[in-house]
Design a protein around this motif. Structure first.
Motif, short mmCIF file in Angstrom:
data_model
loop_
_atom_site.label_atom_id
_atom_site.label_comp_id
_atom_site.label_asym_id
_atom_site.label_seq_id
_atom_site.Cartn_x
_atom_site.Cartn_y
_atom_site.Cartn_z
N ALA B 223 -32.52 -36.49 -39.14
CA ALA B 223 -33.94 -36.86 -39.21
C ALA B 223 -34.09 -38.36 -39.44
CB ALA B 223 -34.62 -36.07 -40.33
N LEU B 224 -33.24 -38.91 -40.30
CA LEU B 224 -33.31 -40.36 -40.56
C LEU B 224 -32.92 -41.16 -39.32
CD1 LEU B 224 -31.81 -41.22 -44.05
CD2 LEU B 224 -34.00 -41.92 -43.14
N LEU B 225 -31.87 -40.69 -38.65
CA LEU B 225 -31.40 -41.43 -37.47
C LEU B 225 -32.39 -41.32 -36.30
CD1 LEU B 225 -27.56 -40.76 -37.57
CD2 LEU B 225 -28.71 -42.94 -37.86
N SER B 226 -33.30 -40.35 -36.37
CA SER B 226 -34.32 -40.25 -35.32
C SER B 226 -35.18 -41.50 -35.27
CB SER B 226 -35.22 -39.04 -35.58
OG SER B 226 -34.47 -37.87 -35.46
N LEU B 227 -35.20 -42.25 -36.39
CA LEU B 227 -35.96 -43.50 -36.42
C LEU B 227 -35.46 -44.47 -35.35
CD1 LEU B 227 -36.01 -44.13 -40.27
CD2 LEU B 227 -37.95 -43.44 -38.87
N PHE B 228 -34.19 -44.32 -34.98
CA PHE B 228 -33.59 -45.29 -34.06
C PHE B 228 -33.48 -44.76 -32.63
CE2 PHE B 228 -31.90 -45.80 -38.35
CZ PHE B 228 -32.31 -47.09 -38.62
N ASP B 229 -34.11 -43.62 -32.38
CA ASP B 229 -33.99 -43.03 -31.05
C ASP B 229 -34.47 -43.99 -29.96
OD1 ASP B 229 -32.94 -40.80 -32.11
OD2 ASP B 229 -34.71 -39.53 -31.89
N ARG B 230 -35.57 -44.69 -30.24
CA ARG B 230 -36.16 -45.58 -29.25
C ARG B 230 -35.55 -46.98 -29.29
NH1 ARG B 230 -40.02 -44.41 -25.23
NH2 ARG B 230 -40.53 -42.22 -25.50
N ASP B 265 -40.42 -36.37 -16.32
CA ASP B 265 -41.27 -37.57 -16.24
C ASP B 265 -41.05 -38.50 -17.45
OD1 ASP B 265 -42.22 -35.83 -18.06
OD2 ASP B 265 -44.32 -35.93 -17.44
N ARG B 266 -39.94 -38.35 -18.13
CA ARG B 266 -39.67 -39.26 -19.26
C ARG B 266 -38.32 -39.92 -19.03
NH1 ARG B 266 -40.17 -36.47 -24.89
NH2 ARG B 266 -37.90 -36.55 -24.98
N LYS B 267 -38.28 -41.20 -19.35
CA LYS B 267 -37.06 -41.94 -19.08
C LYS B 267 -36.07 -41.80 -20.26
CE LYS B 267 -35.72 -46.33 -17.07
NZ LYS B 267 -36.06 -47.73 -16.94
N HIS B 268 -36.58 -42.02 -21.49
CA HIS B 268 -35.72 -41.94 -22.68
C HIS B 268 -35.50 -40.48 -23.05
CE1 HIS B 268 -35.58 -46.17 -23.73
NE2 HIS B 268 -36.83 -46.24 -23.30
N MET B 269 -34.27 -40.07 -23.09
CA MET B 269 -34.01 -38.65 -23.38
C MET B 269 -33.31 -38.44 -24.73
SD MET B 269 -35.47 -37.14 -21.04
CE MET B 269 -35.08 -35.55 -21.69
N VAL B 270 -33.24 -39.48 -25.59
CA VAL B 270 -32.64 -39.26 -26.93
C VAL B 270 -33.72 -38.60 -27.78
CG1 VAL B 270 -31.50 -40.33 -28.90
CG2 VAL B 270 -31.23 -41.32 -26.64
N THR B 271 -33.61 -37.29 -27.90
CA THR B 271 -34.60 -36.55 -28.67
C THR B 271 -34.14 -36.44 -30.13
OG1 THR B 271 -33.51 -34.50 -28.16
CG2 THR B 271 -35.27 -35.20 -26.66
N GLN B 272 -34.96 -35.79 -30.95
CA GLN B 272 -34.64 -35.74 -32.38
C GLN B 272 -33.33 -35.01 -32.69
OE1 GLN B 272 -37.50 -33.55 -34.59
NE2 GLN B 272 -37.86 -32.05 -32.99
N ASP B 273 -32.89 -34.13 -31.81
CA ASP B 273 -31.65 -33.40 -32.08
C ASP B 273 -30.47 -33.93 -31.28
OD1 ASP B 273 -32.74 -31.64 -33.90
OD2 ASP B 273 -33.48 -30.31 -32.33
N CYS B 274 -30.71 -34.85 -30.36
CA CYS B 274 -29.63 -35.34 -29.51
C CYS B 274 -28.59 -36.07 -30.37
CB CYS B 274 -30.19 -36.30 -28.47
SG CYS B 274 -28.91 -37.02 -27.42
N MET B 275 -27.32 -35.86 -30.06
CA MET B 275 -26.28 -36.55 -30.83
C MET B 275 -25.43 -37.43 -29.92
SD MET B 275 -23.73 -33.46 -31.71
CE MET B 275 -22.84 -32.59 -30.47
N LEU B 276 -25.94 -37.71 -28.75
CA LEU B 276 -25.29 -38.63 -27.81
C LEU B 276 -23.84 -38.23 -27.51
CD1 LEU B 276 -26.72 -42.05 -29.03
CD2 LEU B 276 -27.26 -40.88 -26.89
#
Lengths: 373, 331
Positions: B223-230, B265-276
């Motif tokens: 949840a904290l790392l979701s801050l850096f998704d964008r 229709d979305r370019k950025h796909m790092v979602t809140q659960d994505c772990m790359l």
């Protein structure tokens, strides 16, 4: 039975009980040294490490508290109440010459230095002991790490607290021992105790002599020697034993190892364990946890006791028929996680949850796969 | 070489470093945004959450005065880690994630089928990690200062998340320390927390065996790392016009993120659960449909040739190729 007979019988029972209790109370019990409050200050000490005697007197004797605060280390020396800061300030302002007056040089002590500071106690451990003026007759002595030996005179710090002190200025291991002789009827009591403390203060300048233990010329001396390893630079263990630690002891009588001697460990709550010494006169106790408790790390240290007794018949010309030799050792035992944590309970819960969840998952998956009837 | 194998090797190396690095004197500090437990004695770096909770349990007057500089330095370090690596910490570095992946491997070796969450169930529990994050901030704050006039909490509540994190008993085990597998009877709070910890550890082990990365769905660090998704330097981009919605990416995703296949229709796909983990790129058969980027430059891109090469010329994965899906009904 007539009324008169009942009265006489009651009176006789009362007199018998009185006589019996007086006789029983005459036995002095054991003599032991309980670490004083100054033993538990900086250098691994915490404020919880007060002795039982200190707890008893801390509220009733502010004078004693101020004496302890000044840290005078020689028994019987006169102490002066320290000037209050505001008084000092006012007097300095009133007399400007006093400002320039050179202060007497303060005694240099290392930051981690501990004085030897023990309360003499007499009684039946783990019950409450007494510490009064009768203990001024105790003979006490200290052997310092530099080999110097000195007799210590007990001092009565309050009407019911007799203590011995030594400045213990240099670094190393100190051996403090005390003995008391008492007689009661045809029985002679010889009570001994000795303890080891380690000071973390400044290193001695000269050579350090090996430990000596024979500084008393008492032929029938019963010694209970604490063989705990030197904690070295582990300051937290300077005066402390923790729950779960081992306590190795050696018993000597007349400087000879005492084999087959029963030695009893008693915890503060009264649990007892008696073991016999081996052929070297050695015995090792495990300082068990007393029970689970609800105070966690806030738990105060408690005092465990080790006692041993020898009774032997006498046929002396003084008329004594029996001699009782007793040795005791009081140890402050600090709490460790063993007191409040259970590893087995943790593993049981873990295994139980895994088994329950695993079985539940397997059953659920089996049901889902079962074809419809 | 398949990306999940490379990932497993990298995870193993980081695991060794984070658990045993201290033996050789290596350390990357204690603000690492990953579940590297501070209770492991020979650690080479430790989790951000422990000192964070300690800082939050200070009284406001202390936190904002005497300790403000170390606190800001500490947050800044975490921010830098987050910006540079972001969710890659979860997929490539996290020791708890590695343990879960090992359990999954063990299950595969034993030939036992895995399970998946229902979509509805998965959506229903998304809030849990945010709730845990809020609690691990609020509870320590209640120790140092009074919250809304309530009495201060006792010190037994200190570092509340660490008291229930499965990493606490499990990771020190690898350095031979079993002292955290305990029930603490010292107070009702400690008793409840240690009981909960043992329960969650049991769930972690069984759940990790049954379902891939199940604990990561509830991890407050995610949840904290979701801050850096964008704003993270590592990104996951999708080209919607080349995506055929074959669903390979969703089926291969260890986190079962449905959006990766659904959204075009979305370019950025790092979602809140994505772990790359980049498994989606590996299994994507369409040219440039998915790509991993660093500073905006593509570093790993999906391609039909690459797909065929990695999978030995076999056709794309189908539903039949996957392990039996016991818990998904597609609703």
């Amino acid at each position: 039975m007539t009324k008169r007979t009942r009265y006489i019988t009651g009176l006789m029972i009362f007199l018998f009980c009185l006589l019996f209790t007086r006789q029983a109370g005459a036995d002095p019990g054991y003599l032991w040294l309980e670490p004083g409050p100054q033993m538990s200050r900086a250098g691994g000490g915490d404020t919880g490490g007060k002795s039982r005697a200190e707890h008893r007197n801390s509220s009733s004797s502010p004078a004693a508290a101020s004496r302890q605060a000044t840290g005078h280390d020689v028994a019987g020396s006169t102490t002066h109440a320290p000037e209050a800061p505001t008084e000092r300030k006012a007097s300095a302002q009133a007399d400007p010459a006093k400002k320039d007056e050179k202060k007497p040089p303060r005694e240099k002590r290392a930051a981690m230095s501990h004085p030897a500071h023990y309360t003499l106690m007499l009684g039946w451990p783990p019950g409450p002991g007494k510490s009064d003026e009768s203990l001024l007759a105790v003979k006490a002595a200290i052997i310092r790490p530099d080999g110097s030996t000195q007799k210590l005179s007990p001092g009565l710090e309050t009407p019911d607290v007799a203590r011995i002190r030594d400045a213990a200025l240099i670094q190393g291991r100190y051996l403090i021992s005390a003995s008391l002789r008492q007689t009661q009827g045809t029985t002679r009591y010889r009570l001994y105790t000795q303890t080891v403390m380690r000071n973390t203060g400044e290193k001695p300048k000269g050579d350090v002599l090996p430990d000596q233990t024979d500084f008393e010329t008492d032929k029938a001396r019963l010694v209970m020697e604490d063989l705990s390893p030197d904690p070295g630079k582990n300051f937290a263990r300077v005066h402390r034993k923790y729950t779960g630690d081992k306590l190795p002891l050696r018993m000597h009588l007349n400087e000879l190892p005492l084999a087959g001697q029963p030695v009893t460990l008693a915890t503060a709550s009264g649990w007892r364990q008696t073991l016999q010494t081996d052929e070297k006169g050695e015995v090792t106790f495990a300082l068990i946890k007393e029970s689970f408790h609800d105070e966690g790390t806030k738990k105060r240290p408690v005092t465990y006791f080790v006692t041993s007794e020898i009774r032997k018949p006498l046929n002396s010309q003084d008329g004594y028929r029996e001699e009782v030799l007793r040795a005791a050792l009081a140890i402050m035992v600090y709490p460790s996680p063993l007191d409040w944590e259970s590893r087995s309970a943790g593993i049981y819960v873990l295994v139980l949850v895994m088994a329950a969840v695993g079985v539940a998952t397997a059953i659920r998956r089996r049901q889902r796969r079962r074809p419809c009837a | 070489m398949r990306i999940d194998r490379i990932r497993l090797v990298v995870q193993a190396l980081f695991f060794i470093f984070l658990i045993y690095g201290g033996i050789l004197g290596f350390s990357i500090g204690n603000a690492v945004p990953t579940m590297a437990c501070i209770y492991a004695e020979d650690r080479g770096g430790s989790c951000f959450l422990y000192p964070f909770q300690r800082f939050m349990s200070l009284p406001w007057s202390t936190l904002l005065a005497a300790t403000i500089v170390p606190f800001l330095i500490y947050l800044g370090t975490f921010f830098l880690w987050g910006v540079v690596f972001g969710k890659a910490f979860c997929g490539w570095i996290c020791p708890l994630g590695f343990l879960q992946d090992l359990l999954t491997k063990a299950r595969h070796l034993l030939g036992i089928d895995g399970a998946r969450f229902r979509w509805a169930s998965r959506e229903r529990f998304q809030w849990v990690k945010y709730a845990l994050l809020a609690l691990l901030i609020l509870i320590p704050m209640g120790i140092g200062s009074s919250l809304a006039g309530l009495p201060k909490l006792s010190g037994d509540w200190a570092v509340p998340f660490c008291q229930i994190c499965p990493g606490k008993p499990l990771l020190p085990l690898f350095s031979g320390d079993i002292s955290h597998l305990i029930i603490d009877f010292s107070s009702p709070v400690k008793l409840a927390m240690s009981g909960l910890l043992m329960g969650l550890t049991g769930l972690f082990l069984v759940g990790g065996f049954v379902k891939r990365r199940w604990f990561c769905l509830y991890c407050p660090m995610a949840a904290l790392l979701s801050l850096f998704d964008r704003i993270g330097l590592i990104g996951l981009k999708k080209k919607g016009d080349t995506c055929t919605r074959c669903g390979n990416c969703y089926r291969a995703c260890p986190m079962e993120i449905r959006e990766i296949a659904d959204i075009r229709d979305r370019k950025h796909m790092v979602t809140q659960d994505c772990m790359l983990c980049m498994r989606c790129i590996e299994v994507c058969p369409e040219n440039k449909a998915l790509s991993a980027t660093f500073l905006g430059f593509p570093v790993f891109t999906a391609s039909a040739d690459g797909f065929l090469k990695r999978h030995g010329g076999q056709p794309p994965l189908t539903q039949e190729d996957l392990p039996h899906d016991t818990d998904s009904n597609g609703s």
